[in-house]
Design an enzyme around this catalytic site. Structure first.
Site, PDB file in Angstrom:
ATOM      1  N   LYS A 111      22.119  79.160  55.982  1.00  0.00           N
ATOM      2  CA  LYS A 111      23.042  79.079  57.113  1.00  0.00           C
ATOM      3  C   LYS A 111      24.235  78.190  56.736  1.00  0.00           C
ATOM      4  O   LYS A 111      25.385  78.514  57.016  1.00  0.00           O
ATOM      5  CB  LYS A 111      22.315  78.506  58.333  1.00  0.00           C
ATOM      6  CG  LYS A 111      22.971  78.865  59.627  1.00  0.00           C
ATOM      7  CD  LYS A 111      22.003  78.870  60.786  1.00  0.00           C
ATOM      8  CE  LYS A 111      22.680  79.511  61.991  1.00  0.00           C
ATOM      9  NZ  LYS A 111      21.832  79.517  63.175  1.00  0.00           N
ATOM     10  N   LYS A 190      14.254  93.734  51.508  1.00  0.00           N
ATOM     11  CA  LYS A 190      13.045  93.265  52.209  1.00  0.00           C
ATOM     12  C   LYS A 190      13.112  93.703  53.679  1.00  0.00           C
ATOM     13  O   LYS A 190      14.148  93.542  54.328  1.00  0.00           O
ATOM     14  CB  LYS A 190      12.994  91.736  52.123  1.00  0.00           C
ATOM     15  CG  LYS A 190      11.830  91.150  52.886  1.00  0.00           C
ATOM     16  CD  LYS A 190      12.006  89.660  53.140  1.00  0.00           C
ATOM     17  CE  LYS A 190      10.985  89.222  54.164  1.00  0.00           C
ATOM     18  NZ  LYS A 190      11.407  88.357  55.194  1.00  0.00           N
ATOM     19  N   LYS A 193      13.670  91.902  60.526  1.00  0.00           N
ATOM     20  CA  LYS A 193      14.427  92.093  61.771  1.00  0.00           C
ATOM     21  C   LYS A 193      15.907  91.814  61.554  1.00  0.00           C
ATOM     22  O   LYS A 193      16.755  92.500  62.083  1.00  0.00           O
ATOM     23  CB  LYS A 193      13.939  91.103  62.834  1.00  0.00           C
ATOM     24  CG  LYS A 193      12.688  91.531  63.528  1.00  0.00           C
ATOM     25  CD  LYS A 193      12.240  90.458  64.490  1.00  0.00           C
ATOM     26  CE  LYS A 193      11.685  89.242  63.776  1.00  0.00           C
ATOM     27  NZ  LYS A 193      10.245  89.101  63.824  1.00  0.00           N
TER      28      LYS A 193
END
Ligand code: ADP
Ligand code: TRP
Length: 322
Positions: A111, A190, A193
């Site tokens: 992040k 991979k 979500k």
């Protein structure tokens, strides 16, 4: 063996979650002396800030886990926030956690690298996860490969506490399923979500079929021999197929002379079939939410008893009880 794992209620579960994590939860409940599984809603709060959605996902996660085979007579299933002892333990652990250890953790580092603002919740996420694990004297933590770093942080933090205050915590080990450490998504990356490449366990059969047809394949002609081990479609197929069919398909890949569409149809059939019973159990549980809440309530009571015992041991070790 004392088993524990947690899963975040951040959306509906997908094939990666099943083969990487949930399938192991189910298997281990039969082998463990004690198995604790929880829905990590406090961790999910670092990404989901919609109250109604978080509540919905939390109950959905419980229903999904029960439908997929978690048996409340064998495993303790509960919601993380129902065990406040873990947050207290988290603070004790935070005081022995070096900043550098957390600065190296993927979620926070990624992040930051993207220039996105990170909050203290995300930064200290691994310490709460360590508290989750240590609070139940767990020694075995079934997870997908991406969680191994967090289990290592947990060991480091436990060691740091133990070396200052004497033996207090059990050092846990991650347990990764080798054949499903990193289940690929329909784009070959991979399955996750966050990448929008999932096939969900409880997607309706027609949606499963549609998504399977979109699995990325190369455009080599059918007659050319292919390596099954580097093919996303084969990797997904092999998760569902019984060993003999898996071997037969691998041999066909090596020989060449087949079309991907045929493999996709076979995969869709297998996958729809595989989750049929779970789909029925899910419908049944959905119709009885009071039963699900009762299971979670009983699980939480049991989890609190164990966590309170470990918390007391930790507080005594560091002098927070007088
Ligand atoms: P997502 O990446 O979709 O957000 P989570 O991070 O919530 O999934 O993962 C929940 C559990 O499922 C973890 O134990 C994780 O390691 C496992 N898992 C998630 N995706 C995969 C995958 N593609 N292959 C294997 N295991 C996975
Ligand atoms: N961080 C884990 C994930 O994203 C979820 C989790 C929270 C967990 N606490 C845990 C996993 C304790 C194992 C043990 O999947």
């Amino acid at each position: 063996m004392r088993v524990l794992s947690g899963i975040q209620p951040t959306g509906r579960f997908h094939w990666g979650n099943y083969f990487g994590a949930i399938r192991q939860y189910v298997q281990l409940q039969y082998q463990a002396e004690e198995a604790f599984y929880f829905i990590a809603n406090l961790h999910a709060l670092t990404t989901i800030r919609d109250r109604e959605l978080l509540k919905q996902y939390t109950l959905d996660a419980a229903i999904d886990l029960l439908a997929l085979g978690i048996d409340p007579d064998r495993a303790t299933l509960f919601v993380q926030s129902d065990v406040p002892q873990v947050c207290e333990l988290c603070w004790l652990l935070m005081t022995v956690t070096p900043m550098g250890l957390l600065e190296r953790c993927h979620a926070y580092k990624d992040k930051k690298a993207k220039g996105l603002p990170a909050d203290a919740g995300l930064f200290t996420y691994p310490v709460l996860q360590a508290a989750d694990i240590l609070a139940y004297d767990s020694d075995t933590v079934p997870v997908g490969e991406d969680q191994v770093q967090h289990i290592e942080v947990c060991r480091d933090v436990a060691q740091s506490f133990n070396s200052r205050f004497g033996p207090t915590f059990v050092l846990p080990e991650a347990r990764v399923m080798r054949d499903a450490a990193r289940v690929p998504g329909i784009d070959g990356e991979k399955m996750s979500k966050s990448y929008n490449n999932t096939i969900d366990i409880f997607d309706p059969p027609e949606v499963v079929r549609k998504k399977v047809m979109r699995i990325k394949t190369d455009c080599r002609p059918p007659e050319e021999p292919k390596d099954p081990d580097t093919d996303t479609l084969y990797q997904l197929y092999s998760l569902f197929a019984p060993p003999a069919e898996r071997e037969a398909m691998a041999a066909r890949y090596r020989q060449g002379g087949f079309g991907y569409a045929e493999v996709k149809t076979a995969l869709a059939d297998l996958a729809v079939n595989f989750f049929t019973e779970a789909r029925e159990r899910r419908r049944e549980l959905e119709a009885h939410p009071a039963r699900v809440r009762e299971i979670l309530g009983d699980g939480a009571a049991k989890a609190r008893r164990k966590a309170a015992e470990v918390l007391r041991r930790a507080k005594e070790a560091c002098g927070v009880i007088y």
